[in-house]
Design a protein around this motif. Structure first.
Motif, PDB file in Angstrom:
ATOM      1  N   ILE A  97     -18.483 -30.181  -6.172  1.00 36.65           N
ATOM      2  CA  ILE A  97     -18.315 -29.334  -4.976  1.00 36.65           C
ATOM      3  C   ILE A  97     -16.933 -29.545  -4.353  1.00 36.65           C
ATOM      4  CG2 ILE A  97     -19.338 -30.989  -3.371  1.00 36.65           C
ATOM      5  CD1 ILE A  97     -20.704 -28.547  -2.048  1.00 36.65           C
ATOM      6  N   LYS A  98     -16.355 -28.428  -3.891  1.00 35.16           N
ATOM      7  CA  LYS A  98     -14.975 -28.481  -3.421  1.00 35.16           C
ATOM      8  C   LYS A  98     -14.759 -27.347  -2.436  1.00 35.16           C
ATOM      9  CE  LYS A  98     -10.453 -28.771  -5.573  1.00 35.16           C
ATOM     10  NZ  LYS A  98      -9.685 -28.332  -6.718  1.00 35.16           N
ATOM     11  N   PHE A  99     -14.434 -27.660  -1.218  1.00 32.23           N
ATOM     12  CA  PHE A  99     -14.120 -26.593  -0.265  1.00 32.23           C
ATOM     13  C   PHE A  99     -13.113 -27.085   0.764  1.00 32.23           C
ATOM     14  CE2 PHE A  99     -17.962 -28.720   1.214  1.00 32.23           C
ATOM     15  CZ  PHE A  99     -17.719 -28.937   2.551  1.00 32.23           C
ATOM     16  N   PRO A 100     -12.226 -26.205   1.251  1.00 30.35           N
ATOM     17  CA  PRO A 100     -11.230 -26.636   2.238  1.00 30.35           C
ATOM     18  C   PRO A 100     -11.794 -26.574   3.652  1.00 30.35           C
ATOM     19  CG  PRO A 100     -10.820 -24.378   1.629  1.00 30.35           C
ATOM     20  CD  PRO A 100     -12.046 -24.795   0.875  1.00 30.35           C
ATOM     21  N   LEU A 101     -11.112 -27.244   4.563  1.00 32.82           N
ATOM     22  CA  LEU A 101     -11.454 -27.119   5.983  1.00 32.82           C
ATOM     23  C   LEU A 101     -10.424 -26.156   6.563  1.00 32.82           C
ATOM     24  CD1 LEU A 101     -12.106 -30.868   6.689  1.00 32.82           C
ATOM     25  CD2 LEU A 101     -13.801 -29.097   6.374  1.00 32.82           C
ATOM     26  N   PHE A 123      -3.971 -24.896  11.133  1.00 33.55           N
ATOM     27  CA  PHE A 123      -4.078 -24.666   9.699  1.00 33.55           C
ATOM     28  C   PHE A 123      -3.493 -25.850   8.960  1.00 33.55           C
ATOM     29  CE2 PHE A 123      -2.384 -23.131   5.680  1.00 33.55           C
ATOM     30  CZ  PHE A 123      -3.519 -22.554   5.145  1.00 33.55           C
ATOM     31  N   MET A 124      -4.323 -26.582   8.252  1.00 31.47           N
ATOM     32  CA  MET A 124      -3.844 -27.722   7.487  1.00 31.47           C
ATOM     33  C   MET A 124      -4.096 -27.421   6.018  1.00 31.47           C
ATOM     34  SD  MET A 124      -3.726 -30.349   9.995  1.00 31.47           S
ATOM     35  CE  MET A 124      -3.996 -30.126  11.722  1.00 31.47           C
ATOM     36  N   CYS A 125      -3.046 -27.258   5.262  1.00 28.43           N
ATOM     37  CA  CYS A 125      -3.256 -27.056   3.830  1.00 28.43           C
ATOM     38  C   CYS A 125      -3.115 -28.403   3.168  1.00 28.43           C
ATOM     39  CB  CYS A 125      -2.299 -26.056   3.265  1.00 28.43           C
ATOM     40  SG  CYS A 125      -0.614 -26.405   3.621  1.00 28.43           S
TER      41      CYS A 125
ATOM     42  N   LYS B   4      -4.098 -21.310  -0.972  1.00 28.56           N
ATOM     43  CA  LYS B   4      -3.014 -21.982  -0.255  1.00 28.56           C
ATOM     44  C   LYS B   4      -3.401 -23.401   0.109  1.00 28.56           C
ATOM     45  CE  LYS B   4      -0.263 -18.400   1.761  1.00 28.56           C
ATOM     46  NZ  LYS B   4       0.321 -17.848   2.967  1.00 28.56           N
ATOM     47  N   PHE B   5      -4.662 -23.725  -0.074  1.00 30.79           N
ATOM     48  CA  PHE B   5      -5.136 -25.032   0.336  1.00 30.79           C
ATOM     49  C   PHE B   5      -4.914 -26.065  -0.754  1.00 30.79           C
ATOM     50  CE2 PHE B   5      -7.619 -22.079   2.868  1.00 30.79           C
ATOM     51  CZ  PHE B   5      -7.414 -22.609   4.129  1.00 30.79           C
ATOM     52  N   SER B   6      -4.604 -27.270  -0.351  1.00 28.02           N
ATOM     53  CA  SER B   6      -4.460 -28.341  -1.333  1.00 28.02           C
ATOM     54  C   SER B   6      -5.383 -29.510  -1.011  1.00 28.02           C
ATOM     55  CB  SER B   6      -3.020 -28.818  -1.392  1.00 28.02           C
ATOM     56  OG  SER B   6      -2.618 -29.264  -0.127  1.00 28.02           O
ATOM     57  N   LEU B   7      -5.897 -29.545   0.222  1.00 24.86           N
ATOM     58  CA  LEU B   7      -6.822 -30.617   0.603  1.00 24.86           C
ATOM     59  C   LEU B   7      -8.237 -30.050   0.650  1.00 24.86           C
ATOM     60  CD1 LEU B   7      -4.855 -32.284   3.532  1.00 24.86           C
ATOM     61  CD2 LEU B   7      -4.955 -33.012   1.170  1.00 24.86           C
ATOM     62  N   PHE B   8      -9.130 -30.684  -0.070  1.00 26.82           N
ATOM     63  CA  PHE B   8     -10.494 -30.175  -0.121  1.00 26.82           C
ATOM     64  C   PHE B   8     -11.490 -31.270   0.208  1.00 26.82           C
ATOM     65  CE2 PHE B   8      -7.995 -27.666  -3.064  1.00 26.82           C
ATOM     66  CZ  PHE B   8      -8.311 -26.373  -2.674  1.00 26.82           C
ATOM     67  N   VAL B   9     -12.630 -30.835   0.726  1.00 27.29           N
ATOM     68  CA  VAL B   9     -13.758 -31.742   0.850  1.00 27.29           C
ATOM     69  C   VAL B   9     -14.361 -31.831  -0.539  1.00 27.29           C
ATOM     70  CG1 VAL B   9     -16.014 -32.073   1.866  1.00 27.29           C
ATOM     71  CG2 VAL B   9     -14.191 -31.088   3.226  1.00 27.29           C
TER      72      VAL B   9
END
Lengths: 125, 159
Positions: A97-101, A123-125, B4-9
């Motif tokens: 499982i993988k999802f951004p905040l 917005f934190m990438c 665009k995201f590089s940090l993931f849960v």
């Protein structure tokens, strides 16, 4: 439960055998809505039965406007992943499982004060 | 679609805890309960294995190769293998925390010395900036004068 509808016979605190393992819980319950009585089944992911029931009370209050006094828990069971029925539970059954905040609100440091010269970065990438 | 995201849960992601009992400590995500809550554990940092809300943590760029719900032994092994403490110390967040701690540990004289140093540095910076600006202004002025001379030369005088 209201005093008029029943009487407390026994109070037992529930301790979990493994309080650090994430489990799926299936809850059967009956509740009185404004128009009638319903039997429903709900699923929650939590580490304890107590946590799952707390989630259930919150959800019943929010989605169905049912307060504690009108809810009767019939059963709560820990269920294996393959027997889970609800999409909201099964979508987390993924070891990859993988999802951004997507929207982060900084809560400490710079943005503690009411007024700030800088806008926060949400917005934190 | 390119994200665009590089940090993931994700399982194995190292997080910095920003609130509560384990503030300013790092832990590793071992399981995901739902979109708001994860199970974390930091055996080397003194963070108990517990459920934490994602609002209380910030994600770091470090990911450990651990399995979902990994036990302490395998987690410890993974931490040792990648030398997590070293990597964590290099994080900007850790540096900020260390700097804050060092500053708050200063005595009155220490704060005074810091103030003096800071004002010295600021004066130096302002001086340098002013110097550069002056140089640029002078150059621009010279250029303008030269151009003006060139322009006036080209135009023949008329009676």
């Amino acid at each position: 439960m209201k005093r008029a509808t029943g009487e407390i016979l026994n109070v037992t605190e529930l301790f979990e055998h493994k309080p650090t393992k994430v489990k799926n819980f299936g809850v059967f319950l009956r509740y009185n809505s404004r128009s009638g009585t319903h039997n429903i089944y709900k699923e929650y992911r939590d580490v304890t039965r107590v946590g799952a029931i707390a989630q259930m009370y919150d959800e019943m209050a929010s989605r169905h406007s049912a307060r504690e006094k009108s809810i009767h828990i019939i059963d709560i069971k820990e269920i294996p992943a393959k027997l889970c029925r609800r999409a909201n539970t099964t979508q987390f059954h993924d070891s990859q499982i993988k999802f951004p905040l997507t929207h982060r609100i900084p809560r400490n440091g710079l943005y503690k004060s009411v007024f700030s010269a800088k806008r926060p970065h949400t917005f934190m990438c | 679609m390119i994200s665009k995201f590089s940090l993931f849960v994700q399982i194995g992601r190292v997080v910095m805890i920003n609130q509560g009992q384990f503030i300013n400590k790092t832990a590793v995500i071992l399981d995901v309960l739902d979109q708001n809550r994860v199970l974390v554990h930091g055996p080397t940092t003194g963070v108990d294995r517990h459920v934490i809300n994602l609002k209380w943590v910030s994600l770091t760029k470090i990911v450990l190769p651990v399995q979902r719900g990994a036990r302490s032994a395998s987690l410890n092994a993974a931490i040792k293998k990648v030398e997590l403490e070293k990597k964590v110390a290099e994080l900007p967040a850790s540096k900020l925390i260390a700097a804050r701690a060092a500053k708050s540990a200063l005595c009155d004289f220490g704060r005074f010395k810091l103030r003096v140093q800071k004002s010295k540095l600021n004066k130096k910076v302002t001086g340098l900036v002013r110097q550069k600006v002056n140089e640029a202004n002078r150059a621009a002025h010279k250029k303008a004068v030269a151009q003006k001379a060139k322009h006036t030369k080209k135009v023949p005088k008329t009676k």
